[in-house]
Design a protein around this motif. Structure first.
Motif, PDB file in Angstrom:
ATOM      1  N   TRP A  83       1.017  -1.010  -0.206  1.00 41.77           N
ATOM      2  CA  TRP A  83      -0.098  -0.121   0.139  1.00 41.77           C
ATOM      3  C   TRP A  83       0.554   1.328  -0.374  1.00 41.77           C
ATOM      4  O   TRP A  83       1.016   1.952  -0.590  1.00 41.77           O
ATOM      5  CB  TRP A  83      -1.055  -0.039   1.140  1.00 41.77           C
ATOM      6  N   ILE A  84       1.806   1.518   0.891  1.00 43.10           N
ATOM      7  CA  ILE A  84       2.693   2.311   0.895  1.00 43.10           C
ATOM      8  C   ILE A  84       3.674   3.019  -0.390  1.00 43.10           C
ATOM      9  O   ILE A  84       3.708   3.423  -0.994  1.00 43.10           O
ATOM     10  CB  ILE A  84       3.508   2.008   1.850  1.00 43.10           C
ATOM     11  N   VAL A  85       3.822   1.376  -1.306  1.00 45.59           N
ATOM     12  CA  VAL A  85       4.491   1.630  -2.399  1.00 45.59           C
ATOM     13  C   VAL A  85       3.883   2.018  -4.082  1.00 45.59           C
ATOM     14  O   VAL A  85       3.962   2.857  -3.968  1.00 45.59           O
ATOM     15  CB  VAL A  85       4.675   0.136  -2.912  1.00 45.59           C
ATOM     16  N   ALA A  86       1.929   1.791  -3.161  1.00 43.23           N
ATOM     17  CA  ALA A  86       1.341   1.444  -4.262  1.00 43.23           C
ATOM     18  C   ALA A  86       1.359   3.734  -4.108  1.00 43.23           C
ATOM     19  O   ALA A  86       1.203   4.431  -5.825  1.00 43.23           O
ATOM     20  CB  ALA A  86       0.224   1.693  -4.314  1.00 43.23           C
ATOM     21  N   GLY A  87       0.975   4.081  -2.876  1.00 42.72           N
ATOM     22  CA  GLY A  87       0.672   5.637  -2.968  1.00 42.72           C
ATOM     23  C   GLY A  87       2.065   6.228  -3.404  1.00 42.72           C
ATOM     24  O   GLY A  87       1.590   7.508  -3.819  1.00 42.72           O
ATOM     25  N   TYR A  88       3.135   5.905  -2.803  1.00 46.27           N
ATOM     26  CA  TYR A  88       4.654   6.221  -3.234  1.00 46.27           C
ATOM     27  C   TYR A  88       4.339   6.830  -4.824  1.00 46.27           C
ATOM     28  O   TYR A  88       4.978   7.733  -5.470  1.00 46.27           O
ATOM     29  CB  TYR A  88       6.198   6.134  -3.311  1.00 46.27           C
ATOM     30  N   LEU A  98      -2.806  -0.066  -9.966  1.00 43.58           N
ATOM     31  CA  LEU A  98      -2.321   0.304  -9.216  1.00 43.58           C
ATOM     32  C   LEU A  98      -2.851  -1.005  -8.516  1.00 43.58           C
ATOM     33  O   LEU A  98      -4.440  -0.530  -7.406  1.00 43.58           O
ATOM     34  CB  LEU A  98      -2.488   1.653  -8.163  1.00 43.58           C
ATOM     35  N   ILE A  99      -2.798  -1.098  -8.351  1.00 39.93           N
ATOM     36  CA  ILE A  99      -2.938  -3.012  -7.889  1.00 39.93           C
ATOM     37  C   ILE A  99      -1.875  -3.485  -6.755  1.00 39.93           C
ATOM     38  O   ILE A  99      -0.885  -3.773  -6.923  1.00 39.93           O
ATOM     39  CB  ILE A  99      -2.845  -4.117  -9.011  1.00 39.93           C
ATOM     40  N   ALA A 100      -2.763  -2.992  -5.179  1.00 41.05           N
ATOM     41  CA  ALA A 100      -2.632  -3.645  -4.495  1.00 41.05           C
ATOM     42  C   ALA A 100      -2.212  -4.865  -3.668  1.00 41.05           C
ATOM     43  O   ALA A 100      -3.391  -5.040  -3.544  1.00 41.05           O
ATOM     44  CB  ALA A 100      -1.934  -2.586  -3.007  1.00 41.05           C
ATOM     45  N   GLU A 101      -1.297  -5.752  -3.328  1.00 41.48           N
ATOM     46  CA  GLU A 101      -2.010  -7.248  -2.999  1.00 41.48           C
ATOM     47  C   GLU A 101      -1.666  -7.226  -2.026  1.00 41.48           C
ATOM     48  O   GLU A 101      -0.477  -6.783  -1.407  1.00 41.48           O
ATOM     49  CB  GLU A 101      -0.930  -8.031  -3.696  1.00 41.48           C
ATOM     50  N   PHE A 102      -2.416  -7.378  -0.603  1.00 42.40           N
ATOM     51  CA  PHE A 102      -2.206  -8.185   0.486  1.00 42.40           C
ATOM     52  C   PHE A 102      -2.633  -9.926   0.856  1.00 42.40           C
ATOM     53  O   PHE A 102      -3.783  -9.808   0.309  1.00 42.40           O
ATOM     54  CB  PHE A 102      -2.900  -6.339   0.777  1.00 42.40           C
ATOM     55  N   ASP A 103      -2.455  -9.785   2.351  1.00 40.84           N
ATOM     56  CA  ASP A 103      -3.257 -11.086   2.355  1.00 40.84           C
ATOM     57  C   ASP A 103      -4.268 -10.880   3.540  1.00 40.84           C
ATOM     58  O   ASP A 103      -4.539  -9.843   3.639  1.00 40.84           O
ATOM     59  CB  ASP A 103      -1.890 -11.609   3.412  1.00 40.84           C
ATOM     60  N   ALA A 104      -5.302 -11.781   4.158  1.00 38.93           N
ATOM     61  CA  ALA A 104      -6.158 -11.946   4.134  1.00 38.93           C
ATOM     62  C   ALA A 104      -6.323 -11.245   5.875  1.00 38.93           C
ATOM     63  O   ALA A 104      -7.574 -10.656   6.443  1.00 38.93           O
ATOM     64  CB  ALA A 104      -7.071 -13.830   3.969  1.00 38.93           C
ATOM     65  N   ALA A 105      -5.525 -11.048   6.551  1.00 36.50           N
ATOM     66  CA  ALA A 105      -5.154 -10.327   7.604  1.00 36.50           C
ATOM     67  C   ALA A 105      -4.816  -9.245   8.108  1.00 36.50           C
ATOM     68  O   ALA A 105      -4.516  -9.118   8.450  1.00 36.50           O
ATOM     69  CB  ALA A 105      -3.866 -11.483   8.286  1.00 36.50           C
ATOM     70  N   ALA A 116      -8.522   2.933   1.110  1.00 41.06           N
ATOM     71  CA  ALA A 116      -8.965   3.094  -0.563  1.00 41.06           C
ATOM     72  C   ALA A 116      -9.616   4.049  -1.384  1.00 41.06           C
ATOM     73  O   ALA A 116      -9.719   3.970  -2.774  1.00 41.06           O
ATOM     74  CB  ALA A 116     -10.121   1.330  -0.508  1.00 41.06           C
ATOM     75  N   VAL A 117     -10.757   4.550  -0.461  1.00 40.42           N
ATOM     76  CA  VAL A 117     -11.478   5.650  -0.829  1.00 40.42           C
ATOM     77  C   VAL A 117     -10.690   6.410  -1.377  1.00 40.42           C
ATOM     78  O   VAL A 117     -10.410   7.403  -2.222  1.00 40.42           O
ATOM     79  CB  VAL A 117     -12.509   5.788   0.417  1.00 40.42           C
ATOM     80  N   SER A 118      -9.798   6.666  -0.008  1.00 35.49           N
ATOM     81  CA  SER A 118      -8.868   8.248  -0.739  1.00 35.49           C
ATOM     82  C   SER A 118      -7.532   7.953  -1.541  1.00 35.49           C
ATOM     83  O   SER A 118      -7.272   9.154  -2.349  1.00 35.49           O
ATOM     84  CB  SER A 118      -7.424   8.030   0.837  1.00 35.49           C
ATOM     85  N   PHE A 119      -7.417   6.439  -1.986  1.00 32.45           N
ATOM     86  CA  PHE A 119      -6.322   6.290  -3.299  1.00 32.45           C
ATOM     87  C   PHE A 119      -7.232   6.455  -4.319  1.00 32.45           C
ATOM     88  O   PHE A 119      -6.880   7.246  -5.021  1.00 32.45           O
ATOM     89  CB  PHE A 119      -5.891   4.816  -3.266  1.00 32.45           C
ATOM     90  N   ARG A 126      -8.275   5.201  -9.664  1.00 30.33           N
ATOM     91  CA  ARG A 126      -6.871   3.366 -11.014  1.00 30.33           C
ATOM     92  C   ARG A 126      -6.819   2.716  -9.695  1.00 30.33           C
ATOM     93  O   ARG A 126      -5.528   1.885 -10.172  1.00 30.33           O
ATOM     94  CB  ARG A 126      -5.870   4.304 -11.356  1.00 30.33           C
ATOM     95  N   PHE A 127      -6.608   2.792  -8.938  1.00 26.20           N
ATOM     96  CA  PHE A 127      -6.812   1.676  -7.324  1.00 26.20           C
ATOM     97  C   PHE A 127      -7.077   0.905  -7.387  1.00 26.20           C
ATOM     98  O   PHE A 127      -8.622   1.016  -8.294  1.00 26.20           O
ATOM     99  CB  PHE A 127      -6.995   2.660  -5.783  1.00 26.20           C
ATOM    100  N   ALA A 128      -6.580  -0.519  -7.056  1.00 26.30           N
ATOM    101  CA  ALA A 128      -7.322  -1.645  -7.181  1.00 26.30           C
ATOM    102  C   ALA A 128      -6.941  -3.042  -6.044  1.00 26.30           C
ATOM    103  O   ALA A 128      -5.455  -2.773  -5.966  1.00 26.30           O
ATOM    104  CB  ALA A 128      -7.521  -2.262  -8.222  1.00 26.30           C
ATOM    105  N   TRP A 129      -7.640  -3.922  -5.413  1.00 26.91           N
ATOM    106  CA  TRP A 129      -6.934  -4.653  -4.568  1.00 26.91           C
ATOM    107  C   TRP A 129      -6.672  -6.002  -5.787  1.00 26.91           C
ATOM    108  O   TRP A 129      -7.970  -6.581  -6.158  1.00 26.91           O
ATOM    109  CB  TRP A 129      -7.889  -4.882  -3.308  1.00 26.91           C
ATOM    110  N   GLN A 130      -5.505  -6.633  -4.940  1.00 32.22           N
ATOM    111  CA  GLN A 130      -5.615  -8.093  -4.579  1.00 32.22           C
ATOM    112  C   GLN A 130      -5.539  -9.135  -3.549  1.00 32.22           C
ATOM    113  O   GLN A 130      -4.272  -8.729  -2.619  1.00 32.22           O
ATOM    114  CB  GLN A 130      -4.201  -8.627  -5.965  1.00 32.22           C
ATOM    115  N   ILE A 131      -6.286  -9.222  -2.944  1.00 34.61           N
ATOM    116  CA  ILE A 131      -6.615 -10.589  -1.567  1.00 34.61           C
ATOM    117  C   ILE A 131      -6.167 -11.698  -1.707  1.00 34.61           C
ATOM    118  O   ILE A 131      -6.198 -12.454  -2.154  1.00 34.61           O
ATOM    119  CB  ILE A 131      -7.743 -10.382  -1.356  1.00 34.61           C
TER     120      ILE A 131
END
Length: 359
Positions: A83-88, A98-105, A116-119, A126-131
């Motif tokens: 998430w930090i890298v995506a913001g940078y 910009l797809i930020a991958e993060f895990d379920a926890a 996500a709304v702020s992004f 342009r923001f997206a999640w990969q969970i």
């Protein structure tokens, strides 16, 4: 069919041509030897005044300039936070998703939704999640997550339900096994923004069923086309039964050169440097699918190895079978983004466009 090409960012380190060792291009870890030979001093000192984020910025710009549609910021427990890298990178790119991958926890679904709304606000949507699923039980415990295996997908299901609910509805209430919201929902400047798209993964029947209900894109692990086609068909059938459309994605590496022989030579140099067996697939005139080629470094379960024409034809065949989102990578990520963007993506797009016009 609209096809998107996503380039993966290596958040914990990259490599060099035919060199499998992970390096932090742009910076040195504390205690690492100088890259200069003995007797030559480095005027920059022990720690140069730049860092690995500068290198990730270069990769993102390369992807933007060479025609990719987005970047996937890989989740790595030993790497920088996605998430930090995506913001940078958001302000230094103009067109990329910009797809930020993060895990379920990740934590609170409401807090994640607010992020996500702020992004979405400062990236123009342009923001997206990969969970992801967070690895096996031992890996999750090392990250402070003690949820049993059987609860991972149900928790992701609730996480998405709550996150989408507070972004799109006010008041919003929900009570489940893992999350509870009473009269929530965003108002003021956080209200009425596009809900970020969601990429999910997994090969199990349960994972496909979850994606049919919740995902915008389901990213399959790399596999030969014949093995992947039934899973794509199953996903799309389940989604249609629910009145939804879910795009099929593919996470696969590519090693493309002017000729097959040149690609195979570089592939063998890489494998040899890593101390891995030279088990190259047989050359039958098409791009070779090499299982596990650089999986330890990039996470991809397989790599397409071949000439530009062969790799382009292989990606085209996946697209014809229903894949519309390609998450690609190659080592080193910076130089290869330009190579693939110049020699592979235009071929695939031209071929698919010609087929569409002919139909």
């Amino acid at each position: 069919m609209t096809i998107e090409f996503i380039w993966q960012l290596p958040t914990s380190g990259d490599g060099r041509y035919a060199a499998p060792g992970v390096t932090r291009r742009g910076e040195r870890n504390a205690g690492a030897p100088s890259p200069l030979q003995a007797g030559v001093s480095d005027p920059r000192g022990a720690r140069p005044p730049f860092n690995y984020f500068d290198y990730l910025h270069q990769i993102a710009r390369a992807a933007d300039l060479s025609g990719f549609n987005g970047i996937q910021v890989r989740h790595d427990t030993q790497g920088d936070e996605s998430w930090i890298v995506a913001g940078y990178l958001a302000r230094s790119t103009r067109h990329l998703k910009l797809i930020a991958e993060f895990d379920a926890a990740w934590g609170s679904a409401v807090y994640a939704a607010k992020n996500a709304v702020s992004f979405q606000r400062f990236t123009g949507g342009r923001f997206a999640w990969q969970i992801g699923h967070g690895g096996d039980a031992a890996a999750r415990r090392r990250q402070g997550d003690a949820v049993p295996d059987a609860d991972i997908l149900p928790r992701i299901d609730e996480f998405i339900t709550v996150a989408r609910g507070v972004q799109s509805t006010s008041p919003f209430s929900f009570k489940g096994r893992f999350f509870e919201v009473q009269d929530g929902g965003f108002k003021g400047p956080l209200a009425n923004h596009p809900v970020n798209s969601i990429y999910l993964t997994g090969e199990s029947t349960e994972a496909l069923a979850l994606s049919a209900r919740q995902a915008d894109v389901h990213v399959f692990d790399a596999a030969p086309l014949a093995d992947l086609s039934p899973a794509i068909a199953s996903l799309q059938t389940q989604a249609r039964q629910l009145g939804r459309t879910v795009a099929a994605g593919l996470r696969i590496d590519v090693l493309a050169r002017e000729t097959f022989e040149e690609a195979l030579r570089d592939a063998r140099r890489y494998r040899g440097g890593a101390g891995l067996p030279d088990d190259a697939p047989f050359d039958d005139g098409a791009a070779a699918f090499w299982p596990g080629f650089a999986q330890a470094q990039t996470g991809a379960h397989g790599t397409l190895v071949g000439s530009y024409a062969q790799v382009s034809a292989a990606l085209e065949a996946y697209a014809q079978a229903g894949v519309s989102s390609f998450v690609l990578a190659a080592i080193p990520h910076f130089e290869e983004a330009y190579r693939i963007g110049e020699h592979v993506l235009p071929r695939v797009r031209a071929a698919l466009s010609a087929q569409l016009q002919a139909a």
